[in-house]
Scaffold this motif. Sequence first.
Motif, mmCIF file in Angstrom:
data_model
loop_
_atom_site.group_PDB
_atom_site.id
_atom_site.type_symbol
_atom_site.label_atom_id
_atom_site.label_comp_id
_atom_site.label_asym_id
_atom_site.label_seq_id
_atom_site.Cartn_x
_atom_site.Cartn_y
_atom_site.Cartn_z
ATOM 1 N N TRP A 250 0.944 -1.181 -0.007
ATOM 2 C CA TRP A 250 -0.063 -0.015 -0.012
ATOM 3 C C TRP A 250 0.930 1.226 -0.231
ATOM 4 O O TRP A 250 0.445 2.193 -0.557
ATOM 5 C CB TRP A 250 -0.893 -0.067 1.279
ATOM 6 C CG TRP A 250 -1.775 1.122 1.468
ATOM 7 C CD1 TRP A 250 -3.117 1.137 0.679
ATOM 8 C CD2 TRP A 250 -1.648 2.383 1.952
ATOM 9 N NE1 TRP A 250 -3.687 2.375 0.957
ATOM 10 C CE2 TRP A 250 -2.944 3.029 1.752
ATOM 11 C CE3 TRP A 250 -0.439 2.850 2.581
ATOM 12 C CZ2 TRP A 250 -2.783 4.418 2.346
ATOM 13 C CZ3 TRP A 250 -0.659 4.187 3.126
ATOM 14 C CH2 TRP A 250 -1.977 4.859 3.086
ATOM 15 N N ASN A 254 1.037 4.109 -3.021
ATOM 16 C CA ASN A 254 0.665 5.454 -2.674
ATOM 17 C C ASN A 254 2.285 6.419 -2.841
ATOM 18 O O ASN A 254 1.811 7.685 -2.787
ATOM 19 C CB ASN A 254 0.299 5.739 -1.248
ATOM 20 C CG ASN A 254 -1.182 5.142 -1.300
ATOM 21 O OD1 ASN A 254 -2.104 5.883 -1.771
ATOM 22 N ND2 ASN A 254 -1.463 3.841 -0.914
ATOM 23 N N VAL A 262 -4.743 -0.518 -4.057
ATOM 24 C CA VAL A 262 -4.227 -1.690 -3.186
ATOM 25 C C VAL A 262 -5.189 -2.448 -2.576
ATOM 26 O O VAL A 262 -5.567 -1.675 -1.355
ATOM 27 C CB VAL A 262 -3.008 -1.498 -2.470
ATOM 28 C CG1 VAL A 262 -2.458 -2.924 -1.953
ATOM 29 C CG2 VAL A 262 -1.526 -0.969 -3.420
ATOM 30 N N SER A 264 -5.734 -4.814 -0.287
ATOM 31 C CA SER A 264 -4.931 -5.704 0.765
ATOM 32 C C SER A 264 -5.958 -6.448 1.750
ATOM 33 O O SER A 264 -6.658 -5.753 2.341
ATOM 34 C CB SER A 264 -3.680 -5.190 1.543
ATOM 35 O OG SER A 264 -2.812 -4.873 0.699
ATOM 36 N N TYR A 472 -10.134 -1.271 8.203
ATOM 37 C CA TYR A 472 -8.908 -1.240 8.456
ATOM 38 C C TYR A 472 -8.414 -1.400 9.646
ATOM 39 O O TYR A 472 -9.256 -0.860 10.823
ATOM 40 C CB TYR A 472 -8.182 0.223 8.167
ATOM 41 C CG TYR A 472 -6.623 0.369 8.459
ATOM 42 C CD1 TYR A 472 -5.796 -0.221 7.489
ATOM 43 C CD2 TYR A 472 -6.144 0.883 9.730
ATOM 44 C CE1 TYR A 472 -4.388 -0.076 7.873
ATOM 45 C CE2 TYR A 472 -4.755 0.834 9.949
ATOM 46 C CZ TYR A 472 -3.897 0.364 9.041
ATOM 47 O OH TYR A 472 -2.615 0.419 9.233
ATOM 48 N N THR A 476 -7.259 -2.836 3.330
ATOM 49 C CA THR A 476 -6.866 -1.412 3.129
ATOM 50 C C THR A 476 -8.172 -0.577 2.510
ATOM 51 O O THR A 476 -7.911 0.628 2.427
ATOM 52 C CB THR A 476 -5.805 -1.152 1.929
ATOM 53 O OG1 THR A 476 -6.086 -2.157 1.163
ATOM 54 C CG2 THR A 476 -4.527 -1.783 2.741
#
Length: 528
Positions: A250, A254, A262, A264, A472, A476
């Motif tokens: 991630w 970014n 992403v 995740s 989170y 993500t």
Amino acid sequence: MMVHGKNRIGKNLSSTGSITYITTDPTKNEALEGTFFCATVDEVNLAMQKAKDAFIAYRKVPAFKRAAFLEAIAEEIMALGDALVRRASVETALSPERIESERTRTMLQLRLYADHIKEGSWVNASIDLGDPDRKPNPKPDLRRMYLPIGPVVVFTASNFPLAYSTAGGDTASALAAGNPVIVKSHPSHAGTNEMVADAIAKAAERTGMPDGVFSSLNDNSFSVGEQLVKHPDTKAVGFTGSYNGGMALWRLANEREVPIPVFSEMGSTNPVYLLEDALHQNDAQLAKTMAASITLGAGQFCTNPGLMVGIESNALKSFAAVLEEEFQKVIPSVMLSAGIAGNYFSKLEMALQQKGVTLLTQRSVRSDRTENSGMPGVATVPFKIFKTNPLLHEEIFGPFSLLVICENIDEMKEFAALQKGQLTTSVFGSEKDFSRTGDLINKLLDKAGRLIFNGVPTGVEVTTSIQHGGPYPATTDSRFTSVGPDAILRFVRPVAFQNAPESILPDELKDGNPLGIWRKFNGKLGKD
């Protein structure tokens, strides 16, 4: 079946690098057939270039042809027969029966996505006709739908060599949406990955898909994964694994000049709430149910119940006693790899050393086990100690769960408030329990993607209504699921066409609805 160990770059195999590795049978700690070539920078760039070129053609492939591609992948994987089951089993220490079940799930996912895109409504087509005579300003003709985003990088999961790996849900949903896929294979089951990657390549050839619609690259370090995420032609990433791994990807995504999403899925502790009346009515059966869930597959599921919480009572003591008895019966299972087994025992021993933590099982956590096997464990801790020790809140990936003992319902609510985002939260309760704990249930809605009543979290149904994702740090991006047809929505973006000529419009947005799909027309849903 011979293992070639090469990287698959579209239709071709490549092994230009000098760095190699092998896979190991975690049960015997013996090397397996095959030497695998780590992808070079040039091979990464070639795979990405092919994916970029393939996207131009693949995005225009009609849904029914993409569906045929997915169905062909399922057929080619099944054609691998027992050889695939044997390789996956020996690379992961998962039983042949578990691998067969996972293969069935992989087939189900591929065919579910195929049916979903053939039906067509998933593109969310919407048409608002223009009105050139509207005063004081003409109204434009606006038509909108989802379109694929471009090459998607998929990282395969250690604990699901088929269903969350090379042809798993991330790959299937990205291909279904119209995106090429570049898989970063998992080094622990590279042989399994190779067999499935070759099957996907055969399916692509059979159905006339463009060269580069699928590639698979090997590596036993972080190098290739980092290159793939940073590559300017990558448009999204799918990942299932650890928190540290997911967040590393991630951050890379970014830090790019052009950031990319992403998706995740990073696991969770999946807390289980044991309410008083339910425990009083059925403490022994609940303990047996929980013991089976905690130790299933050596606890190597992202939905493994790593935390339980109950209010101090005779029923909770009885629950704990039966839980201890059930754990004593469990034969330790070999874990997925030596690394995973070592990490499990390291984290488990650290947790057991914490103040106030009491191990219920009488055996030593390292006794009665073969190398790389995970000794099941269950422990208790008072809530007052738990809340002050963040280490006890962390996931321990393996057959372990911590029972947090509260003095009253207020402490249980405080426990709920302390919880971070979870994939699942389970509540065992009676109607009497639920009638007096509505505010607790409301708190739990903010904490998880799937709220389960009177059931364990292990087991994720592949269906339209499933939600596999959560706030989170479970994922993500909690707005999406990684299981079920809506997983496709991670890899598309909405595009509006304003005053576009009929010849330019996709079939999904044309007058007359040539595909016969459900869509919104001037705000009303229908097929007209």
